[in-house]
Design an enzyme around this catalytic site. Sequence first.
Site, PDB file in Angstrom:
ATOM      1  N   ASN A 156       0.848  -1.192   0.000  1.00 15.89           N
ATOM      2  CA  ASN A 156       0.000   0.000   0.000  1.00 15.89           C
ATOM      3  C   ASN A 156       0.884   1.244   0.000  1.00 15.89           C
ATOM      4  O   ASN A 156       2.107   1.143  -0.057  1.00 15.89           O
ATOM      5  CB  ASN A 156      -0.957  -0.022   1.199  1.00 15.89           C
ATOM      6  CG  ASN A 156      -0.178  -0.108   2.497  1.00 15.89           C
ATOM      7  OD1 ASN A 156       0.603   0.775   2.827  1.00 15.89           O
ATOM      8  ND2 ASN A 156      -0.350  -1.214   3.226  1.00 15.89           N
ATOM      9  N   ALA A 182       1.466   1.355  11.544  1.00 16.89           N
ATOM     10  CA  ALA A 182       1.752   0.673  10.267  1.00 16.89           C
ATOM     11  C   ALA A 182       0.466   0.394   9.502  1.00 16.89           C
ATOM     12  O   ALA A 182      -0.590   0.174  10.094  1.00 16.89           O
ATOM     13  CB  ALA A 182       2.482  -0.641  10.533  1.00 16.89           C
ATOM     14  N   ASP A 191      -4.025  -6.586   4.899  1.00 19.40           N
ATOM     15  CA  ASP A 191      -5.000  -7.470   5.557  1.00 19.40           C
ATOM     16  C   ASP A 191      -4.917  -8.897   5.021  1.00 19.40           C
ATOM     17  O   ASP A 191      -5.273  -9.842   5.704  1.00 19.40           O
ATOM     18  CB  ASP A 191      -6.419  -6.926   5.347  1.00 19.40           C
ATOM     19  CG  ASP A 191      -6.656  -5.677   6.194  1.00 19.40           C
ATOM     20  OD1 ASP A 191      -6.130  -5.633   7.322  1.00 19.40           O
ATOM     21  OD2 ASP A 191      -7.324  -4.741   5.714  1.00 19.40           O
ATOM     22  N   LYS A 244       8.990 -16.894 -10.684  1.00 18.20           N
ATOM     23  CA  LYS A 244       8.162 -15.808 -11.215  1.00 18.20           C
ATOM     24  C   LYS A 244       6.940 -16.388 -11.927  1.00 18.20           C
ATOM     25  O   LYS A 244       7.080 -17.284 -12.769  1.00 18.20           O
ATOM     26  CB  LYS A 244       9.008 -14.979 -12.186  1.00 18.20           C
ATOM     27  CG  LYS A 244       8.273 -13.785 -12.730  1.00 18.20           C
ATOM     28  CD  LYS A 244       9.136 -13.000 -13.701  1.00 18.20           C
ATOM     29  CE  LYS A 244       8.288 -11.952 -14.389  1.00 18.20           C
ATOM     30  NZ  LYS A 244       8.909 -11.447 -15.601  1.00 18.20           N
ATOM     31  N   LYS A 273     -13.421  -0.323  15.252  1.00 17.82           N
ATOM     32  CA  LYS A 273     -12.081  -0.939  15.412  1.00 17.82           C
ATOM     33  C   LYS A 273     -11.597  -0.823  16.853  1.00 17.82           C
ATOM     34  O   LYS A 273     -10.973  -1.745  17.388  1.00 17.82           O
ATOM     35  CB  LYS A 273     -11.069  -0.289  14.459  1.00 17.82           C
ATOM     36  CG  LYS A 273     -11.262  -0.747  13.028  1.00 17.82           C
ATOM     37  CD  LYS A 273     -10.359  -0.049  12.035  1.00 17.82           C
ATOM     38  CE  LYS A 273     -10.698  -0.507  10.623  1.00 17.82           C
ATOM     39  NZ  LYS A 273     -10.141   0.306   9.567  1.00 17.82           N
ATOM     40  N   LYS A 294     -10.971  -4.463  18.313  1.00 17.44           N
ATOM     41  CA  LYS A 294      -9.556  -4.843  18.511  1.00 17.44           C
ATOM     42  C   LYS A 294      -9.124  -4.665  19.968  1.00 17.44           C
ATOM     43  O   LYS A 294      -7.970  -4.859  20.300  1.00 17.44           O
ATOM     44  CB  LYS A 294      -8.665  -4.029  17.569  1.00 17.44           C
ATOM     45  CG  LYS A 294      -9.007  -4.259  16.086  1.00 17.44           C
ATOM     46  CD  LYS A 294      -7.983  -3.643  15.144  1.00 17.44           C
ATOM     47  CE  LYS A 294      -8.414  -3.796  13.694  1.00 17.44           C
ATOM     48  NZ  LYS A 294      -7.316  -4.030  12.764  1.00 17.44           N
TER      49      LYS A 294
HETATM   50  O1  PMT Z   1       2.897   6.017   6.623  1.00 15.60           O
HETATM   51  P1  PMT Z   1       2.317   7.338   6.187  1.00 15.60           P
HETATM   52  O2  PMT Z   1       2.477   7.585   4.700  1.00 15.60           O
HETATM   53  O3  PMT Z   1       2.834   8.476   7.023  1.00 15.60           O
HETATM   54  O4  PMT Z   1       0.750   7.284   6.413  1.00 15.60           O
HETATM   55  C1  PMT Z   1       0.240   7.194   7.704  1.00 15.60           C
HETATM   56  C2  PMT Z   1      -0.917   6.196   7.790  1.00 15.60           C
HETATM   57  C3  PMT Z   1      -2.078   6.678   6.967  1.00 15.60           C
HETATM   58  C4  PMT Z   1      -0.454   4.815   7.303  1.00 15.60           C
HETATM   59  C5  PMT Z   1      -1.282   6.099   9.320  1.00 15.60           C
HETATM   60  O5  PMT Z   1      -1.698   7.349   9.777  1.00 15.60           O
HETATM   61  C6  PMT Z   1      -2.390   5.071   9.548  1.00 15.60           C
HETATM   62  O6  PMT Z   1      -3.562   5.337   9.433  1.00 15.60           O
HETATM   63  N1  PMT Z   1      -1.981   3.824   9.915  1.00 15.60           N
HETATM   64  C7  PMT Z   1      -2.890   2.677  10.037  1.00 15.60           C
HETATM   65  C8  PMT Z   1      -3.164   2.096   8.673  1.00 15.60           C
HETATM   66  C9  PMT Z   1      -4.100   0.888   8.738  1.00 15.60           C
HETATM   67  O7  PMT Z   1      -3.683  -0.199   8.406  1.00 15.60           O
HETATM   68  O8  PMT Z   1      -5.285   1.141   9.205  1.00 15.60           O
HETATM   69  P2  PMT Z   1      -6.490   0.057   9.349  1.00 15.60           P
HETATM   70  O9  PMT Z   1      -7.688   0.869   9.637  1.00 15.60           O
HETATM   71  O10 PMT Z   1      -6.510  -0.839   8.159  1.00 15.60           O
HETATM   72  O11 PMT Z   1      -6.081  -0.789  10.614  1.00 15.60           O
HETATM   73  C10 PMT Z   1      -6.487  -0.448  11.943  1.00 15.60           C
HETATM   74  C11 PMT Z   1      -5.370  -0.759  12.921  1.00 15.60           C
HETATM   75  O12 PMT Z   1      -5.092  -2.151  12.909  1.00 15.60           O
HETATM   76  C12 PMT Z   1      -4.056  -0.068  12.602  1.00 15.60           C
HETATM   77  O13 PMT Z   1      -3.485   0.344  13.829  1.00 15.60           O
HETATM   78  C13 PMT Z   1      -3.209  -1.153  11.939  1.00 15.60           C
HETATM   79  O14 PMT Z   1      -1.812  -0.970  12.187  1.00 15.60           O
HETATM   80  C14 PMT Z   1      -3.734  -2.395  12.631  1.00 15.60           C
HETATM   81  N2  PMT Z   1      -3.672  -3.627  11.831  1.00 15.60           N
HETATM   82  C15 PMT Z   1      -4.354  -3.733  10.651  1.00 15.60           C
HETATM   83  C16 PMT Z   1      -4.340  -4.933   9.968  1.00 15.60           C
HETATM   84  C17 PMT Z   1      -3.596  -6.007  10.483  1.00 15.60           C
HETATM   85  N3  PMT Z   1      -3.537  -7.165   9.848  1.00 15.60           N
HETATM   86  N4  PMT Z   1      -2.930  -5.876  11.643  1.00 15.60           N
HETATM   87  C18 PMT Z   1      -2.957  -4.704  12.310  1.00 15.60           C
HETATM   88  O15 PMT Z   1      -2.351  -4.583  13.374  1.00 15.60           O
END
Ligand code: PMT
Length: 398
Positions: A210, A275, A279, A289, A337, A341
Amino acid sequence: MSSLSNKRIILGVTGGIAAYKSAEIIRRLQDQGAEVRVVMTPAAGEFIRPLTMQALSGHQVHSSLLDTEAEAGMGHIELARWADLLLIAPASADFIANMVHGRADNLLSTVYLATSAVVAVAPAMNQAMWAHPASIDNIQTLKQRGVTIIGPDSGILACGDIGPGRMEQPQAIIDQVSGLFNNSLLAGKKVVITAGPTREALDPVRYISNHSSGKMGYALAEAALAAGAAVTLISGPVNLDAPERCSLVKVTSAQEMLEASLQAAANADIFIAAAAVADYRAAVVADQKIKKQGDEMTLLLEKNPDIVSTVAAANDRLFVLGFAAETQDIEAYARDKLARKKLSAIVANDVSRSDVGFNSDHNEVSWIDADSSKVFSKRNKTQLARDIIEHLVSRHSL
Ligand code: PMT
């Protein structure tokens, strides 16, 4: 202990009569336990001798981009990375305009462009110059970029005019820069931060990922370090330099990020999941490849583990701050969330906008926890990270 204790400070001196006061600033910063290096513009050398600044700081004064000897010692990029704070005092009208326009025509302006340190500026100029719309706009622009403006003071100026434009007194400058670091906020705390994207391999040459740049997570690492924490930064693949004093763990996939997170969070106080974790990953990663096969192709994906909820479930005394990256119904999805979570709090951002969120220097977010919410209007990620850390500490006794 002073909040400037052990801080690495570059004192930038530009051309102006107030440059003589910079010598006193060095002494006062050192009294607070800071290590000071001096960078002077060519014009500054007309007002105060570099030798004076060298004797006071105990280090060679840096003044030229083209000085091979100085570059061999500590090059300008190294210097920019070394600093916790870049304090420019006095900052002339001309130098401030250069900062606004990103000109890198001397060593100090190059260091300014290259640093991710906190930046503070103490302007010094004639009162009419200070009141000029160009100066007003320039100062406004710097403020919007997160630069702290100190002063100027009002009074009789070197040219005989009376009004605002005189550089703040050294002690007032020290007091204000001290306030930029509150390194007792997280003193003794261990903070683990995830940043950047994960990459999920499809075959040896392709992956799913992403647009995360890591800027938000890296800024949080800087802010937590500045607040006195011991920081472990678990980072997906990004093009950023990690803060020198954090412990950096580089990972690629979500599975690797999970393992590193569980290990680091086991004895931590705070876990911040900035991060953007993929997903899903390929159910089978091809050894070779994958060859082109007709007009369509179907990939079978399987769910990745949820890192932040796994970490939260493994350690119930940990403060867990998640991020929610949304493109619609931001607050509702973020609240979902937060609950699902089992997070302590969540920071929601709109990743459909190009001026904030993914890969931007700025962000605009809402902090949401069980019984409060707070909007942080658009600001640069460095400033936002400091505000988030401060808010985290104010909301929760750790
Ligand atoms: O890195 P930058 O370019 O500065 O951009 C910042 C950002 C937009 C990435 C950051 O501000 C941000 O929003 N990070 C979370 C991105 C994300 O994956 O969001 P989500 O809504 O999909 O996930 C919710 C939470 O679960 C997040 O804390 C994520 O880290 C966590 N997660 C998600 C999926 C997964 N499999 N495991 C996780 O721990």
